[in-house]
Design an enzyme around this catalytic site. Structure first.
Site, mmCIF file in Angstrom:
data_model
loop_
_atom_site.group_PDB
_atom_site.id
_atom_site.type_symbol
_atom_site.label_atom_id
_atom_site.label_comp_id
_atom_site.label_asym_id
_atom_site.label_seq_id
_atom_site.Cartn_x
_atom_site.Cartn_y
_atom_site.Cartn_z
ATOM 1 C CB ALA A 61 9.429 -1.051 -29.149
ATOM 2 C CB THR A 63 5.516 2.284 -28.228
ATOM 3 O OG1 THR A 63 5.624 3.377 -29.157
ATOM 4 C CG2 THR A 63 6.892 1.676 -27.991
ATOM 5 C CB THR A 102 6.575 -2.546 -21.478
ATOM 6 O OG1 THR A 102 5.439 -1.858 -20.962
ATOM 7 C CG2 THR A 102 6.078 -3.881 -22.051
ATOM 8 C CE1 TYR A 126 4.631 -1.870 -26.410
ATOM 9 C CE2 TYR A 126 3.717 -1.719 -24.200
ATOM 10 C CZ TYR A 126 4.743 -1.482 -25.092
ATOM 11 O OH TYR A 126 5.896 -0.862 -24.651
ATOM 12 C CE LYS A 130 8.720 -3.940 -25.519
ATOM 13 N NZ LYS A 130 9.845 -3.441 -26.362
ATOM 14 C CD1 TRP A 151 3.251 4.184 -16.675
ATOM 15 C CD2 TRP A 151 2.809 5.992 -15.448
ATOM 16 N NE1 TRP A 151 2.153 3.894 -15.909
ATOM 17 C CE2 TRP A 151 1.849 5.001 -15.135
ATOM 18 C CE3 TRP A 151 2.728 7.217 -14.792
ATOM 19 C CZ2 TRP A 151 0.824 5.187 -14.198
ATOM 20 C CZ3 TRP A 151 1.717 7.394 -13.854
ATOM 21 C CH2 TRP A 151 0.777 6.397 -13.565
#
Length: 282
Positions: A61, A63, A102, A126, A130, A151
């Site tokens: 990904a 990130t 996420t 982001y 996703k 996290w």
């Protein structure tokens, strides 16, 4: 089964590789961009076909949450387009895919833990890419399992835990945000949960996974320093507006893990126990 793992050089990909020896009943193809470019649809289809892949765990990904605000094209390619390519290729083999997503698919305005049926409302590039990735994978592969996590940290790569240990040793004082609430996830624990799902048999759908418990980034930092034995750094609580970032972050992104626990019989470790385990390895 022949299992393709993408993003094997990342935090989760590395933890998956470590656990492969505990799951020797399967055959693994660990790839990163050097072995397989997941933005190349033709290359993916050839790889999946030639290696008779039965399932894919997509750990790859984009990130870099703040960078994504100015790098939308690459972020979209890696988080939205590539997962759809993987899903389409494995569907032709009648196989399954696990797509890692996420907590950023939510804007964080809730005050109770997010369940899988809550309507996503991302508030960043982001998070939007996703979420689009989730929808694409589900569209192109019937046997899709989506795991939203939050996290993430591990002994591998760059992450919050390592950064706070480094800064704690370098600086006499640190300011850390106290009004963003969530739960850390030790990547090894997530990898254990993924293998539990693979071995029990993929039940398609969306799932949430993080460690147990609820804390702020400030509390997380205090715990990191305590466990790592850092006593010379004073940690100050900051409001979000005191530390502006290009991307908006959810103020509250606690994930409800009931579904994954019940479906796969998974026991989820408490965040502080997992943190201690990770720091001991560092």
């Amino acid at each position: 089964m022949n299992i393709l793992i993408t993003g094997c050089n990342g935090q989760l990909g590395n933890e998956m590789q470590l656990l492969e020896k505990d799951n020797p009943q399967h055959n693994y193809f660990n790839t990163d961009v050097a072995e397989l470019d997941i933005t190349d649809q033709v290359a993916i289809e050839a790889f999946v076909l030639n290696n008779e892949i039965d399932g894919i765990v997509n750990c790859a990904a984009y990130t870099a949450v703040d960078k994504a605000e100015d790098d939308k094209e690459l972020c979209t390619t890696l988080n939205t387009v590539a997962p759809a390519y993987l899903a389409g290729a494995i569907e032709k083999r009648g196989g399954w895919i696990i797509q890692i997503s996420t907590d950023y698919v939510f804007n964080g305005t809730k005050h109770t833990p997010y369940v899988e049926t809550d309507t996503p409302c991302p508030d960043s590039v982001y998070g939007s890419t996703k979420l689009a990735g989730e929808l694409g994978v589900q569209k192109f592969c019937q046997k899709t399992m989506i795991i939203r996590t939050a996290w993430l940290y591990s002994t591998f790569g760059n992450n919050f835990v390592k950064t706070m240990i480094r800064l704690g040793k370098e600086k006499p004082e640190l300011g850390v945000i106290f009004d963003q609430i969530g739960t850390p996830t030790y990547a090894r624990d997530l990898a254990v949960a993924i293998f539990a799902a693979i071995n029990k048999g993929i039940v398609p759908g969306v799932y949430h996974y993080s460690n147990e418990g609820v804390i702020s980034w400030y509390d997380f930092t205090k715990a990191i320093h305590r466990i790592a034995g850092i006593t010379t750094c004073h940690v100050r609580p900051l409001h979000t507006e005191e530390y502006p970032t290009p991307a908006n972050r959810p103020h509250y992104s606690v994930l409800d893990k009931t579904k994954i626990k019940q479906t796969y019989g998974i026991e989820v470790p408490y965040w502080e126990e997992s943190l201690a385990e990770c720091i001991a390895k560092l």
